[in-house]
Design a protein around this motif. Structure first.
Motif, PDB file in Angstrom:
ATOM      1  N   CYS A   1      -6.461  -2.468   0.006  1.00  0.00           N
ATOM      2  CA  CYS A   1      -5.403  -2.634  -0.988  1.00  0.00           C
ATOM      3  C   CYS A   1      -5.850  -2.040  -2.315  1.00  0.00           C
ATOM      4  O   CYS A   1      -6.981  -2.265  -2.769  1.00  0.00           O
ATOM      5  CB  CYS A   1      -5.074  -4.123  -1.159  1.00  0.00           C
ATOM      6  SG  CYS A   1      -3.870  -4.466  -2.462  1.00  0.00           S
ATOM      7  N   HIS A   2      -4.990  -1.289  -2.940  1.00  0.00           N
ATOM      8  CA  HIS A   2      -5.314  -0.659  -4.218  1.00  0.00           C
ATOM      9  C   HIS A   2      -5.611  -1.690  -5.306  1.00  0.00           C
ATOM     10  O   HIS A   2      -6.397  -1.430  -6.209  1.00  0.00           O
ATOM     11  CB  HIS A   2      -4.148   0.234  -4.660  1.00  0.00           C
ATOM     12  CG  HIS A   2      -4.390   0.942  -5.944  1.00  0.00           C
ATOM     13  ND1 HIS A   2      -5.208   2.033  -6.041  1.00  0.00           N
ATOM     14  CD2 HIS A   2      -3.933   0.700  -7.198  1.00  0.00           C
ATOM     15  CE1 HIS A   2      -5.247   2.448  -7.300  1.00  0.00           C
ATOM     16  NE2 HIS A   2      -4.474   1.653  -8.025  1.00  0.00           N
ATOM     17  N   TYR A   3      -5.007  -2.847  -5.223  1.00  0.00           N
ATOM     18  CA  TYR A   3      -5.121  -3.841  -6.287  1.00  0.00           C
ATOM     19  C   TYR A   3      -6.214  -4.882  -6.057  1.00  0.00           C
ATOM     20  O   TYR A   3      -6.980  -5.180  -6.963  1.00  0.00           O
ATOM     21  CB  TYR A   3      -3.777  -4.539  -6.497  1.00  0.00           C
ATOM     22  CG  TYR A   3      -2.693  -3.558  -6.851  1.00  0.00           C
ATOM     23  CD1 TYR A   3      -2.708  -2.878  -8.061  1.00  0.00           C
ATOM     24  CD2 TYR A   3      -1.666  -3.274  -5.962  1.00  0.00           C
ATOM     25  CE1 TYR A   3      -1.728  -1.947  -8.389  1.00  0.00           C
ATOM     26  CE2 TYR A   3      -0.676  -2.353  -6.278  1.00  0.00           C
ATOM     27  CZ  TYR A   3      -0.714  -1.692  -7.494  1.00  0.00           C
ATOM     28  OH  TYR A   3       0.251  -0.773  -7.799  1.00  0.00           O
ATOM     29  N   CYS A   4      -6.304  -5.442  -4.858  1.00  0.00           N
ATOM     30  CA  CYS A   4      -7.280  -6.518  -4.626  1.00  0.00           C
ATOM     31  C   CYS A   4      -8.478  -6.073  -3.795  1.00  0.00           C
ATOM     32  O   CYS A   4      -9.480  -6.782  -3.732  1.00  0.00           O
ATOM     33  CB  CYS A   4      -6.605  -7.719  -3.970  1.00  0.00           C
ATOM     34  SG  CYS A   4      -6.076  -7.461  -2.260  1.00  0.00           S
ATOM     35  N   GLY A   5      -8.380  -4.926  -3.141  1.00  0.00           N
ATOM     36  CA  GLY A   5      -9.508  -4.416  -2.361  1.00  0.00           C
ATOM     37  C   GLY A   5      -9.643  -4.981  -0.965  1.00  0.00           C
ATOM     38  O   GLY A   5     -10.563  -4.614  -0.231  1.00  0.00           O
ATOM     39  N   GLU A   6      -8.744  -5.869  -0.564  1.00  0.00           N
ATOM     40  CA  GLU A   6      -8.804  -6.439   0.784  1.00  0.00           C
ATOM     41  C   GLU A   6      -8.406  -5.393   1.824  1.00  0.00           C
ATOM     42  O   GLU A   6      -7.636  -4.484   1.546  1.00  0.00           O
ATOM     43  CB  GLU A   6      -7.870  -7.648   0.901  1.00  0.00           C
ATOM     44  CG  GLU A   6      -8.309  -8.838   0.080  1.00  0.00           C
ATOM     45  CD  GLU A   6      -9.641  -9.421   0.549  1.00  0.00           C
ATOM     46  OE1 GLU A   6      -9.835  -9.550   1.780  1.00  0.00           O
ATOM     47  OE2 GLU A   6     -10.469  -9.735  -0.318  1.00  0.00           O
ATOM     48  N   ARG A   7      -8.938  -5.549   3.042  1.00  0.00           N
ATOM     49  CA  ARG A   7      -8.606  -4.654   4.153  1.00  0.00           C
ATOM     50  C   ARG A   7      -7.119  -4.773   4.461  1.00  0.00           C
ATOM     51  O   ARG A   7      -6.581  -5.873   4.529  1.00  0.00           O
ATOM     52  CB  ARG A   7      -9.445  -5.039   5.365  1.00  0.00           C
ATOM     53  CG  ARG A   7      -9.139  -4.322   6.625  1.00  0.00           C
ATOM     54  CD  ARG A   7      -9.539  -2.944   6.805  1.00  0.00           C
ATOM     55  NE  ARG A   7     -10.860  -2.458   6.867  1.00  0.00           N
ATOM     56  CZ  ARG A   7     -11.118  -1.187   6.533  1.00  0.00           C
ATOM     57  NH1 ARG A   7     -10.167  -0.430   6.055  1.00  0.00           N
ATOM     58  NH2 ARG A   7     -12.297  -0.712   6.663  1.00  0.00           N
TER      59      ARG A   7
END
Length: 107
Positions: free
Chosen positions: A41-47
């Motif tokens: 995710c561009h915002y939170c970095g989660e897969r």
């Protein structure tokens, strides 16, 4: 009437046309962006999920309602939670800490 098998292109084209935003993108642009983000995710970095009910969403980095374009350079991939929470905020309004000096916002 415009017809395409590309759901991204047709959905976002209607929204862009409604606000007078220029440009278009397609599923290939989204897949390139997803690869550049390394599937996160561009915002939170989660897969990001690529299938199922929590599938990632194409988000306008600068919202159409705030003058953003519908060109591929204004598209990022986001998890549904971040995309919903961001709404029509600008990126620095949504996640201000990513814009602090020294933040690793492009990782």
């Amino acid at each position: 009437m415009y017809r395409s098998g590309d759901a991204y292109k047709s959905k976002h084209r209607r929204r862009a046309k409604a606000v007078g935003a220029r440009g278009s993108f397609d599923k290939w642009d989204v897949s390139i962006r997803l690869a550049k983000q390394r599937g996160r995710c561009h915002y939170c970095g989660e897969r990001l999920d690529t299938h199922g009910p929590n599938k990632f969403q194409a988000d306008h980095w600068i919202p159409l309602s705030r003058g953003g374009t519908n060109y591929a350079v204004n598209i990022v991939c986001a998890c549904p939670g971040c995309n919903l929470a961001k709404g029509d905020k600008l990126p620095w309004e949504f996640r201000p800490a990513r814009w602090d000096p020294g933040a690793r916002r492009d990782d």
